[in-house]
Design an enzyme around this catalytic site. Structure first.
Site: not given
Length: 395
Positions: A6, A13, A88, A177, A205-206, A209, A238, A280, A282, A383
């Protein structure tokens, strides 16, 4: 072995799988970053983390460093141990509807779609060429985030703009995604013991993004991201869907140019913009627990927008929904975010089991109560494994 890549404009990555057994086994993962600056390489083999300050003036040098360190760490004997490489790639436009072998013709498609993904496709293409140069015998396979959504019907992917924008400039919804959605759809069919063509899902898909996908009969019927990943639900940084005239208005009010306003909508909005604390989840939910008003507002707005799409997509599926699935970083791990979303889904009789919602798990876990109209799951997406299995089919 199969290597999964990726790549970005200054990073690669990667994850290396052994394919000797019945199922792929992850051996190594890592990241080459600061390519073209000075270079930094991290490789994790099992529980051992190795860090190298290898100079990487370009992607070819980065690939050389990765392969040399693989040999040094005795992960591979030589490059030919790696039989296939899966990439990817963010954007395949409307021509690529499934994974493809990366021939010269397909590389041209990746290049043509740089106009639609200027931040992502250039790095992918550069990495493809670099690996091809170093490993000419390996089979190169491209998996595109947009291809899963190419089953959307025209009334779902077209915008109500001048039709010439679509014909002349490819302005339409593409979605993102897709590799994750493909994986989750296959996993759901397995979980629910149904044929893939019979599966109807609403997948959330959270991550930082975020997007939602409506899956009908195992195929993407609609999704929230659009021409770019800026559309749809509110995300970490975003804005998601807004009145497009805001762009012109803020430009006039502040003197910011078009690029600056768009950057602010991409990088300074969403959870970060509203909470003023963090992108974030959290950090935001921690602030909510302490009574912070803007963090509470941010979580409320975030959950409202996601719940609205769940109800909308349930309508598309004529309320024949096999499961609502949460995945990716926030979807998999934030009990508070999932509860905030489901609490706002008023038109469906869906309820969470709070204990299961907070419970740890490895692969997937049903988190709804027995009387919930639609079962709700949290599922770990993978993925890299999806790409690995795809490359394996090509091999």
């Amino acid at each position: 072995m199969i290597l999964i890549v990726n790549a970005g404009s200054s990073s690669i990555k990667f994850k290396l799988y052994s394919i000797e057994g019945k199922t792929p086994n992850a051996l190594v993962e890592g990241l080459a970053e600061r390519i073209t600056v000075d270079g930094a390489l991290t490789i994790k083999v099992g529980d051992q983390k190795h860090e190298f300050d290898d100079k990487m003036s370009d992607h070819l040098e980065a690939v050389t460093s990765i392969l040399n360190r693989f040999k040094e760490l005795e992960v591979i004997k030589n490059e030919e141990d790696i039989k296939g490489i899966g990439f990817r790639i963010v954007h395949g436009g409307d021509k690529v509807v499934k994974p493809v072998e990366l021939t010269d013709e397909m590389k041209k498609v990746v290049e043509e779609n740089i106009r639609l993904a200027p931040l992502h496709n250039p790095g992918a293409l550069t990495a493809i060429n670099a690996f091809e140069s170093k490993m000419p015998k390996a089979k190169l396979v491209g998996c595109f985030d947009t291809s899963f959504h190419q089953t959307m019907p025209k009334e779902k992917f077209l915008y109500p703009t001048p039709y010439s924008w679509y014909e002349d400039h490819a302005v339409r919804k593409y979605g993102m995604h897709g590799i994750s959605y493909d994986y989750i759809t296959l996993k759901a069919a397995e979980m629910l013991n149904k044929k893939i063509d019979d599966v109807n899902l609403i997948i959330c898909h959270l991550g930082n993004g975020a997007s939602i996908c409506c899956v009908k009969n195992g195929k993407s019927l609609d999704t929230t991201m659009g021409l770019t990943p800026l559309a749809g639900v509110m995300m970490g940084t975003r804005a998601g869907d807004i009145d497009s005239s805001i762009i012109q208005y803020i430009s006039k009010e502040t003197g910011m140019d078009l690029n600056q306003v768009t950057d602010a909508l991409n990088k300074e909005s969403g959870l970060l913009g509203v909470s003023g604390i963090s992108s974030d989840m959290r950090d935001v939910t921690t602030a909510v627990e302490k009574g912070d008003e803007r963090a509470t507002l941010a979580l409320d707005m975030y959950a409202t927008r996601i719940s609205d799409y769940i109800v909308k997509y349930a309508n598309y599926l004529e309320n024949k929904v096999d499961a609502i699935i949460f995945t990716a970083g926030v979807g998999e791990n934030s009990a508070a975010a999932k509860k905030a979303v489901i609490d706002k889904v008023k038109l469906l009789n869906v309820t969470l089991d709070d204990t299961k919602n907070s419970q740890g798990y490895d692969d997937y876990l049903e988190i709804s109560t027995p009387d919930s109209q639609v079962p709700i799951y949290k599922v770990r997406t993978d993925e890299e494994l999806m790409i690995c299995n795809t490359v394996l089919k090509f091999l």
